[in-house]
Design an enzyme around this catalytic site. Structure first.
Site, PDB file in Angstrom:
ATOM      1  N   ASN A  86     -11.539  -0.428   8.965  1.00 27.11           N
ATOM      2  CA  ASN A  86     -11.180   0.431  10.104  1.00 27.11           C
ATOM      3  C   ASN A  86     -11.604   1.865   9.825  1.00 27.11           C
ATOM      4  O   ASN A  86     -12.170   2.542  10.680  1.00 27.11           O
ATOM      5  CB  ASN A  86      -9.673   0.391  10.353  1.00 27.11           C
ATOM      6  CG  ASN A  86      -9.179  -1.010  10.589  1.00 27.11           C
ATOM      7  OD1 ASN A  86      -9.958  -1.889  10.938  1.00 27.11           O
ATOM      8  ND2 ASN A  86      -7.893  -1.238  10.384  1.00 27.11           N
ATOM      9  N   ASP A  87     -11.322   2.299   8.609  1.00 26.94           N
ATOM     10  CA  ASP A  87     -11.740   3.650   8.238  1.00 26.94           C
ATOM     11  C   ASP A  87     -13.189   3.688   7.742  1.00 26.94           C
ATOM     12  O   ASP A  87     -13.926   4.608   8.075  1.00 26.94           O
ATOM     13  CB  ASP A  87     -10.811   4.208   7.147  1.00 26.94           C
ATOM     14  CG  ASP A  87      -9.527   4.766   7.750  1.00 26.94           C
ATOM     15  OD1 ASP A  87      -9.618   5.447   8.791  1.00 26.94           O
ATOM     16  OD2 ASP A  87      -8.450   4.510   7.205  1.00 26.94           O
ATOM     17  N   CYS A 100      -8.881  -5.815   4.427  1.00 23.74           N
ATOM     18  CA  CYS A 100      -7.692  -5.782   5.277  1.00 23.74           C
ATOM     19  C   CYS A 100      -7.948  -5.015   6.575  1.00 23.74           C
ATOM     20  O   CYS A 100      -7.041  -4.783   7.356  1.00 23.74           O
ATOM     21  CB  CYS A 100      -6.497  -5.213   4.522  1.00 23.74           C
ATOM     22  SG  CYS A 100      -6.832  -3.599   3.809  1.00 23.74           S
ATOM     23  N   ARG A 130       0.847  -1.188   0.000  1.00 24.95           N
ATOM     24  CA  ARG A 130       0.000   0.000   0.000  1.00 24.95           C
ATOM     25  C   ARG A 130       0.880   1.234   0.000  1.00 24.95           C
ATOM     26  O   ARG A 130       1.820   1.328   0.787  1.00 24.95           O
ATOM     27  CB  ARG A 130      -0.895   0.008   1.240  1.00 24.95           C
ATOM     28  CG  ARG A 130      -1.753   1.271   1.294  1.00 24.95           C
ATOM     29  CD  ARG A 130      -2.684   1.276   2.444  1.00 24.95           C
ATOM     30  NE  ARG A 130      -2.006   1.526   3.699  1.00 24.95           N
ATOM     31  CZ  ARG A 130      -2.631   1.576   4.871  1.00 24.95           C
ATOM     32  NH1 ARG A 130      -3.922   1.329   4.932  1.00 24.95           N
ATOM     33  NH2 ARG A 130      -1.972   1.819   5.978  1.00 24.95           N
TER      34      ARG A 130
HETATM   35  C1  PEP Z   1      -8.437   0.268   7.210  1.00 22.83           C
HETATM   36  O1  PEP Z   1      -8.704   1.467   7.241  1.00 22.83           O
HETATM   37  O2  PEP Z   1      -9.273  -0.627   7.434  1.00 22.83           O
HETATM   38  C2  PEP Z   1      -7.071  -0.179   6.918  1.00 22.83           C
HETATM   39  C3  PEP Z   1      -6.786  -1.445   6.781  1.00 22.83           C
HETATM   40  O3  PEP Z   1      -6.088   0.761   6.849  1.00 22.83           O
HETATM   41  P1  PEP Z   1      -5.492   1.491   8.131  1.00 22.83           P
HETATM   42  O4  PEP Z   1      -5.931   0.714   9.349  1.00 22.83           O
HETATM   43  O5  PEP Z   1      -4.020   1.493   7.996  1.00 22.83           O
HETATM   44  O6  PEP Z   1      -6.095   2.849   8.067  1.00 22.83           O
HETATM   45 MG    MG Z   2      -7.396   2.958   6.408  1.00 21.77          MG
END
Ligand code: PEP
Ligand code: MG
Length: 583
Positions: free
Chosen positions: A454-455, A502, A332
């Site tokens: 997560n976001d 992810c 990424r």
């Molecule tokens: C997410 O946002 O789910 C992600 C995998 O990226 P990060 O946790 O690094 O923002």
């Molecule tokens: Mg993220």
């Protein structure tokens, strides 16, 4: 016993180390009459310690600058010896029966106030001396140790108001047995990093730094989100036994690490790992990952004064690709901002960093930084099965811009006859609701999607992922989130591209059942969880998962979805809960 948010599983038992960099605040704590003498002793000890600190600084300044400069600290020493101040604190202790740091901060606050209002300029200038010494005494009373986490001399449990993801990355596993913080949420990058390092952690405890003293014995139960301060022998025994059982449970699950991620009725998916640093690869392999679904490259930029150049990045990406020996490695591109800061890139402080100049937005504005990384990834692509993924894509225009910069980097390399995989796959993270709702358009431009829950959850529910006060609202099972996920998977499949996830949601056994049923093709997570997720996938029928997903989508609230998924998972594979419970 303090209750917080479980951030990284496992049990740690050890001595507390207070690590704090924020403004010191003395909290009001009642003490018993018979504790007054010991509070006076604490005060005297803090004064002695402060005195020796000031003398050491004075000596250093006198040596390195001049004796005259050193004399400035005489004023500090005078404040320390002020009888009136000392007696006022002792009187206050006896009268109010509150902890000494609270009484002291009240008294020193009064002094600062009086001196700052003096008409005499000389006396007025003494205010900053009083402030400086006051802070130093308070720091010693509270027991805050100013050190970096990388040079701890003994094994400790770190206690802090907050720990940044970069401080977490700095923790050397051998000396940080666990950590606890006042603030933070389950999917903050600090929590994610702790999981990667396999350090038990509890966040969002609210008052850990005021309830825990340096040297206190702590039990950190990162599985249940509990911290016990000063446990008695019985409790200690109980948790030592729990610790052993958890280790045994993990070992039992490790037997399934090489099980193919195929359901009983033959539906195959992929289970991959999330990594932060190239060194995490060992754990990826030992936990049976089929590839790397998310390599968070920003951690390569952390805890340093400069950014890694093309060569350094190339070496790091190549190392990971080679070790994965042909299995996919999804790199990424830089995702800074939000709760991840890099001082060397001089991103200004923002009011709302999670919604600010983050990730792809930053990279598109700073193509000179972006292209260095793209070139390094492209060069490494001939050494393995590397794919590129863009974070925080909000819509088609932005995705096309990112692809354009990538094409420019490729063109430049072709002109210079530098080798790279011409067919390198490109994917987009879907983690913003606007992308989730327009992914039919995005799917035409990329080779795969990876859902960043997560976001995605924080943006669609308006719940800051790192804020403990609203953690109860952060629900992966909210019908809005499930509907968005279904839309992303269906849109991807319509365009014949695969869809992975992810975000942390992909690592929860109950949710795995639903995601499997929704048709998710790839699950990527912290390496430690992989055996458990593989166990779940290989012990259910796809048909049952599909029906469970259908039912989950019909339920009106996140709570009902959660209760249903846990119940259904337990009906389908009772062994998991039974074995975990006995831990
Ligand atoms: C997410 O946002 O789910 C992600 C995998 O990226 P990060 O946790 O690094 O923002
Ligand atoms: Mg993220």
């Amino acid at each position: 016993m303090l209750k917080g948010i479980p951030a990284s599983p496992g049990i740690a038992i050890g001595k507390a180390f207070l690590f704090d960099t924020r403004q010191l605040v003395a909290t009001e704590r009642d003490i018993k009459q018979d504790a007054v003498p010991s509070e006076i002793i604490r005060f005297e000890e803090a004064l002695i310690k402060t005195r020796s600190e000031i003398l050491a600084i004075q000596k250093k300044i006198s040596r390195e600058m001049s004796a005259q400069h050193g004399e400035i600290f005489n004023a500090h020493l005078l404040v320390l010896e002020d009888r009136m101040l000392i007696e006022e604190v002792i009187e206050g202790l006896k009268k109010e029966r509150k902890c000494v740091e609270y009484i002291f901060s009240k008294v020193i606050g009064k002094y600062i106030n009086v001196f700052s209002k003096m008409n005499d300029e000389y006396l007025k200038e003494r205010t900053s001396d009083i402030e400086d010494v006051g802070k130093r005494i308070l720091k010693n009373l509270i027991g805050v140790q100013e050190k970096t986490l990388s040079d701890l001399k003994e094994q400790v449990i770190v206690v802090a108001y907050d720990i940044s993801p970069s401080d977490t990355a700095d923790m050397h596993k051998k000396n940080v047995m666990g950590f606890v913080t006042d603030i933070g949420g389950r999917t903050s990058h600090t929590a994610i990093m702790a999981k990667s390092l396999e350090i038990p952690a509890v966040v969002g405890l609210e008052k850990a730094t005021t309830k825990i003293r340096p040297g206190d014995i702590l039990i950190v139960d990162g599985t249940d989100g509990i911290v016990i301060v000063g446990p008695d022998k019985v409790i200690l025994k109980k948790y030592e036994a729990k610790q052993q059982k958890l280790v045994k449970f993990e070992k039992t699950l490790l037997d399934f690490k090489d099980t193919p991620a195929v359901t009983i009725d033959g539906h195959k998916v992929e289970v991959s790992a999330n990594i932060e640093l190239p060194d995490d690869v060992g754990s990826v392999i030992s936990h049976g990952a089929e590839g790397i679904g998310l390599y968070r490259t920003e951690f390569l930029y952390m805890n340093r004064n400069n950014s890694p150049d093309e060569e350094e990045q190339f070496e790091a990406y190549k190392k990971v690709a080679v070790k994965l020996a042909g299995s996919p490695v999804i790199i990424r591109t830089l995702d800074i901002g939000g709760d991840k800061f890099l001082s060397q890139l001089k991103v200004p402080h923002e009011m709302n960093p999670f919604m600010g100049w983050r990730a792809i937005r930053f990279c598109l504005a700073r193509p000179e930084v972006f292209k260095v990384q793209l070139r390094a990834i492209l060069r490494a692509s001939v050494f393995g099965n590397i794919k590129i993924m863009f974070p925080m894509i909000s819509g088609l225009g932005e995705l096309k811009q990112a692809i354009k910069v990538l094409e420019e980097a490729k063109e430049d390399m072709r002109n210079k006859s530098i080798n790279f995989n011409q067919d390198i796959e490109v994917g987009a993270m879907i983690e913003i609701p606007s992308a989730a709702l327009t992914c039919d358009l995005l799917a035409k431009e990329v080779d795969f999607f990876s859902i960043g829950t997560n976001d995605l959850i924080q943006y669609s529910l308006a719940v800051d992922r790192a804020n403990e006060k609203i953690a109860y609202l952060y629900k992966p099972t909210h019908p809005a989130v499930l509907r968005l996920i279904k839309n992303i998977i269906d849109s991807g499949h319509k365009e014949n591209i695969w869809v992975g996830m992810c975000g942390e949601m992909a690592a929860e056994p109950g949710f795995v059942l639903i995601l499997l049923g929704l048709g998710l093709d790839e699950f990527s997570m912290s390496p430690v969880v992989i055996p458990e997720v593989k166990y779940v996938i290989s012990n259910v029928r796809f048909e049952d998962a599909r029906k469970a997903a259908e039912k989950a989508l019909s339920l009106p609230t996140g709570e009902e979805v959660e209760a249903f998924t846990n119940k259904r998972l337990n009906e389908l594979i009772p062994w998991l809960k039974k074995t975990k419970k006995s831990a």
